[in-house]
Scaffold this active site. Structure first.
Site, PDB file in Angstrom:
ATOM      1  CD  GLU A 195       2.980  38.596  64.494  1.00 39.12           C
ATOM      2  OE1 GLU A 195       2.707  39.756  64.130  1.00 39.12           O
ATOM      3  OE2 GLU A 195       2.330  37.999  65.370  1.00 39.12           O
ATOM      4  CD  GLU A 205       4.175  37.965  69.057  1.00 43.79           C
ATOM      5  OE1 GLU A 205       3.024  38.451  68.895  1.00 43.79           O
ATOM      6  OE2 GLU A 205       5.197  38.478  68.586  1.00 43.79           O
TER       7      GLU A 205
END
Length: 495
Positions: free
Chosen positions: A206, A314
């Site tokens: 991320e 995710e």
């Protein structure tokens, strides 16, 4: 040809074939025989990269570790965390996971296991020992591994899970931070070169880089870092795949160059607000299904245009505690499961590999969770309940109404001091002023102060007691989220 997986375990057996080296072939991930492999897995977050909502502390991992060392002493704190990591993922966990027909474990890890900030030029062997143990467990159960660097020096994003202790991503402002991460990946590539259990390397979790490209897109330094990291890794290990996250929390590919990196899978994260206790809840309407599809298609537009594989690193909702919430909690969870099934249906349609977040925690999201009556949960429950009341964890807080009388006037007063034109200038710009304030005040400052209260719960405990507390995370003592795991098992059985 696509490998079909029999996800009906025979006496707890393993339906997965032995791991072979994987590579990218057009839009597919393929094995050594050229057969398509869809990676369907989970992440053992909370072990080698600890997060507050997963194991119950507040704030950031390095703060929590320092507070525990102050209260327990360095040796006993190290003992506790070592045993916690040990119990988090064992052969029993891997055997259960493989019995569902799932085939991949993402291992999030923190750079601090490998790099001492006061001696950054030396890669510590202790980090390899921790990763090797997990990789060897997965090898015994025919589970692929994705190595995920979840926290880097300075923090690659503004959130708690990059363990920076602040709400800024300083990784992008210091070349030394960036170089240290590449140095680490060179060492990892040399260590795991030729290992068929390792599906590939996820260089940054991320990333959130605010620096602009010439076209005005965020992510200029991220793209440059990826290109440098790819060359460095390939010089050591030319064979393993890379799993490359988009910018702004794996959702934005506008800064990425026209030519994709070789042997690279591009990664999104696909959380939906329908799966959280804020805002609109999932009712399964056609409008909501269309919204889930549009959200996904926006994220994978780059991959579809370039003809490269997609990995959803995710996704997943959070769940109500049905013991506390009763029939209402059961009903809410049914909606969350229905949303998850709709997402999985889309991933099958578009041939997307995935890794659900999360395998194990204290009860918010995990496929497996710590028994509420365990020694660990009995000890920390009052602290977790206080965190809930104070609204300290973004991910783990169900209802923040208890503190809105404090924060709403505070935020409104501060907001009035800022001309309207400048209220949305701080990156990530998708966050409101109120959200930015919440990150800094609640999730950084107040969480660090309050974290001492959890550490104090461990004061005076000996190694036998600490072992019992850490052992609460052992698979044999945990509970299964049966509905979730059955959904994942059925999806694994589908081609």
């Amino acid at each position: 040809m696509t490998i079909s997986v029999d996800a009906s375990p025979s006496g707890g057996g393993n339906p997965n074939p032995a791991c072979t080296m994987l590579r990218v072939d057009g839009t597919r991930i393929v094995n050594a025989s050229g057969e398509t492999v869809l990676l369907k897995g989970t992440a053992i977050g909370g072990a080698l990269n600890m997060e507050n909502f997963i194991s119950g502390f507040s704030g950031h991992e390095h703060e929590h570790r320092a507070q525990m060392a102050s209260v327990l002493g360095a040796d006993k704190a190290a003992f506790f965390f070592d045993r916690l990591i040990h119990h988090w993922f064992t052969d029993a966990d891997a055997a259960y996971f493989a019995s569902l027909g799932l085939n991949c474990i993402r291992i999030p890890f923190n750079y601090r296991h490998f790099i001492d900030d006061m001696n950054p030029g030396v890669i510590k062997p202790e980090g390899f020992a921790l990763l090797d143990r997990c990789v060897e467990i997965c090898a015994r159960h025919n589970l692929f591994v994705v190595l995920d660097l979840h926290a880097v020096p300075g923090g690659q994003n503004q959130d708690w899970h990059s363990d920076s202790g602040i709400s800024r991503a300083m990784f992008w402002d210091f070349k030394d931070h960036q170089d240290r991460a590449i140095q680490l990946w060179e060492a990892l590539a040399a260590h795991y070169k030729g290992n068929p259990v390792v599906a590939g390397y996820n260089p940054l979790n991320e990333p959130a880089d605010p620096h602009k490209t010439a076209s005005g897109a965020d992510g200029a330094r991220l793209v440059a870092w990826y290109e440098k990291a790819e060359k460095a890794i390939r010089a050591v290990d030319p064979d393993h795949m890379l799993f490359v996250d988009g910018n702004t929390y794996a959702m934005d590919f506008r800064a990425f160059p026209e030519r994709p990196l070789p042997n690279t899978v591009y990664a999104i994260h696909d959380y939906s607000f329908f799966g959280f206790p804020i805002g609109e809840q999932y009712e399964g309407t056609q409008e909501q299904k269309d919204k889930l599809r549009a959200q996904l298609l926006r994220k994978i537009e780059f991959m579809r245009e370039k003809g490269v594989p997609v990995w959803n690193g995710e996704f997943g909702p959070v769940y109500q505690d049905e013991r506390k919430e009763g029939a209402e909690g059961v009903e809410v969870n049914k909606k969350r499961f229905a949303m998850l099934e709709e997402q999985l249906k889309l991933y099958r349609e578009y041939g997307i590999s995935w890794s659900i977040w999360l395998y194990k925690d204290i009860g918010y999201q995990g496929m497996v969770y710590v028994d509420p009556e365990s020694a660990y949960m009995r000890l920390i429950r009052p602290f977790v309940e206080k965190k809930q009341r104070l609204g300290l964890d973004f991910w783990g807080v169900v209802n923040k109404d208890g503190v809105k009388h404090l924060y709403e006037p505070f935020a409104a007063g501060l907001k009035e001091m800022i001309p309207e034109a400048y209220r949305n200038t701080r990156y990530p710009r998708i966050w409101t002023f109120e959200r930015q304030l919440e990150r800094v005040v609640r999730e950084c400052l107040l969480s660090e102060y309050v974290g001492w209260e959890m550490a104090e719960l461990f004061r005076g405990k000996g190694e036998e007691e600490l072992e019992e507390l850490a052992g609460s995370f052992a698979f044999e003592k945990c509970k299964m989220r049966e509905e979730l795991n059955e959904i994942l098992r059925k999806d694994a059985a589908r081609k």
